[in-house]
Design an enzyme around this catalytic site. Structure first.
Site, mmCIF file in Angstrom:
data_model
loop_
_atom_site.group_PDB
_atom_site.id
_atom_site.type_symbol
_atom_site.label_atom_id
_atom_site.label_comp_id
_atom_site.label_asym_id
_atom_site.label_seq_id
_atom_site.Cartn_x
_atom_site.Cartn_y
_atom_site.Cartn_z
ATOM 1 N N SER A 105 0.822 -1.208 0.000
ATOM 2 C CA SER A 105 0.000 0.000 0.000
ATOM 3 C C SER A 105 0.857 1.259 0.000
ATOM 4 O O SER A 105 1.944 1.302 0.598
ATOM 5 C CB SER A 105 -0.902 0.003 1.244
ATOM 6 O OG SER A 105 -1.563 1.248 1.382
ATOM 7 N N GLN A 126 0.178 -0.671 -4.736
ATOM 8 C CA GLN A 126 -1.114 0.022 -4.726
ATOM 9 C C GLN A 126 -0.837 1.515 -4.622
ATOM 10 O O GLN A 126 -0.076 1.962 -3.767
ATOM 11 C CB GLN A 126 -1.963 -0.452 -3.547
ATOM 12 C CG GLN A 126 -3.297 0.273 -3.393
ATOM 13 C CD GLN A 126 -3.154 1.549 -2.565
ATOM 14 O OE1 GLN A 126 -2.339 1.629 -1.652
ATOM 15 N NE2 GLN A 126 -3.936 2.560 -2.903
ATOM 16 N N THR A 154 -5.802 3.013 -7.215
ATOM 17 C CA THR A 154 -7.028 3.058 -6.411
ATOM 18 C C THR A 154 -7.795 4.337 -6.698
ATOM 19 O O THR A 154 -7.236 5.437 -6.614
ATOM 20 C CB THR A 154 -6.688 2.938 -4.922
ATOM 21 O OG1 THR A 154 -6.059 1.671 -4.693
ATOM 22 C CG2 THR A 154 -7.938 3.038 -4.061
ATOM 23 N N SER A 272 -14.245 -3.582 -6.114
ATOM 24 C CA SER A 272 -13.955 -3.382 -4.698
ATOM 25 C C SER A 272 -14.741 -2.200 -4.169
ATOM 26 O O SER A 272 -14.866 -1.178 -4.848
ATOM 27 C CB SER A 272 -12.457 -3.117 -4.512
ATOM 28 O OG SER A 272 -12.165 -2.762 -3.174
ATOM 29 N N ASP A 305 -12.571 -8.319 -4.290
ATOM 30 C CA ASP A 305 -12.225 -8.381 -2.869
ATOM 31 C C ASP A 305 -13.457 -8.098 -2.041
ATOM 32 O O ASP A 305 -14.551 -7.888 -2.553
ATOM 33 C CB ASP A 305 -11.058 -7.440 -2.536
ATOM 34 C CG ASP A 305 -11.428 -5.959 -2.562
ATOM 35 O OD1 ASP A 305 -12.620 -5.617 -2.714
ATOM 36 O OD2 ASP A 305 -10.514 -5.121 -2.431
#
Length: 389
Positions: A105, A126, A154, A272, A305
């Site tokens: 992340s 990510q 994201t 997600s 997810d």
């Protein structure tokens, strides 16, 4: 050794102070979405076949043109240093040991470079995009230099979701040491010894790429208040200029948006809702899965997810068209409860459950899974998923 992921969840709750467990487990607002994520798997039923030779299993697959031992990725989660010291290094090592990629992340508490030193496995990055895009550009540069293969861009975090549990537990960054917070920490001596003695973890990746000081308040402000709210589909071209590898758009919640992502150059999609931590009251990714896969070209990988706690959940997702799942909270329960050993055991449990499920389902090859192995599937009312562009 514990029986399943849920046992590890209970152990993690006992080990962690309330503020840290709340950060791990809490959803947005009333947690409607988080509960729905789990319920969608529970309401999906199997249609087993018998009279099939299941003595030999093949669980391998490919995602982003990379081999996976079974259809899962240890997904990106932030502030993992709240759960164990050097958490991301542990997650990366155990993902590789299990034959899986690990996604790091932007909000990690270990550096890109440190995670690569800890593991020679397949690593993904990510990416959150801050208003100052030079931060994201530098993070991509650093990940490329460390041979990270795949980018998860994201797109569902223009602002942070309303997380009521932060107010209930007193969680803030930096932590404000109120009497309640001091008692919370003091009443968890095992956590203090394993985690607290190392100090409150910091967003070191963000700090390095942003040129920030070691002050956690400054780092948290950069993460929470300076997200680029202008990010749009046309910006995938900017990402592509800085990332030559595979790009997945993570946080897609409409079929039409999945198609737009592919039209603008994404190699894959992650369905997600951020584990129910952002907008409360949206569908589960599993409910959208079949329609989304049907609307996209066959070469586009779709990952899902949200709520995966059993090996059988992985089977359900793949049967509905997912190439793999992202594992978020589940490995963290193991990590918090028993450190790196717990993380390894959670992954082993999920893999064993996957094997058991495939044999009882009468499907010896993961690649052969399809909706005919399911008897009941949760569906959204027509039009709820955003339709097809």
């Amino acid at each position: 050794m514990r029986a399943n992921v849920f046992d590890y969840q209970l152990a993690a709750e006992r080990f962690l102070p309330a503020f840290a467990y709340g950060y791990l487990e809490g959803g947005a607002e009333q947690s409607v979405t988080m509960r729905r994520n789990r319920r969608a798997f529970e309401e999906t039923l199997f249609a087993p076949r018998v009279g099939v030779d299941v003595s030999v299993l093949d669980t391998t697959t490919r995602v982003a043109d990379r081999p996976l031992a079974w259809p899962a990725i240890v997904g990106p989660t932030g502030l993992n240093g709240l759960f164990r010291h050097r958490a991301e290094e542990s997650l990366a090592r155990q993902a590789h040991a299990a034959g899986l990629p690990f996604a790091l992340s932007t909000a990690s508490t270990s550096l890109i470079e440190s995670v690569r030193e800890a593991s020679n496995g397949d690593l993904w990055l990510q990416l959150y995009v801050q208003r100052d895009r030079r931060i994201a550009e530098d993070m991509m540069r650093r990940a490329r230099a460390c041979d990270f293969s795949t980018l998860l861009l994201t797109v569902d975090t223009a602002v942070s979701g309303q997380r009521d549990h932060y107010r209930r537990t007193g969680f803030t960054l930096p932590i404000r040491w109120t009497p309640r917070m001091i008692w919370d920490v003091a009443s968890h001596p095992r956590w203090c010894g394993a985690v607290g003695l190392h100090g409150i973890p910091k967003l070191v990746n963000l700090a390095r790429s942003a040129g920030l000081s070691g002050d956690l308040a400054e780092q948290a402000a950069a993460m929470s208040r300076e997200m680029d709210m202008s990010l749009s589909w046309g910006d995938l071209a900017w990402v592509r200029r800085h990332w030559p590898g595979r790009i997945f758009v993570k946080g897609v919640q409409r079929v039409a948006d999945a198609q737009l992502a592919v039209a603008h150059g994404a190699d894959g999609i992650v369905l997600s809702n951020h584990g129910g931590r952002q907008l409360d009251g949206v569908p589960s990714p599993l409910e959208m899965l079949q329609e989304t896969v049907a609307a996209l070209p066959s070469h586009v990988d779709v990952i899902v997810d949200g709520g995966i706690r059993r090996g059988s959940d992985i089977v359900k997702a793949v049967a509905l068209g997912a190439r793999a799942v992202l594992l978020g909270r589940a490995p963290l329960y193991g990590l918090a409860a028993e450190g790196e050993t717990g993380c390894a055991d959670v992954l082993a449990l999920l893999r064993q459950e996957l094997h058991t499920c495939l044999r009882l389902l009468g499907c010896p090859r993961v690649a052969a899974l399809d909706p005919t192995y399911l008897a009941a599937v949760p569906h959204l009312p027509t039009g709820v998923s955003g339709g097809i562009a």
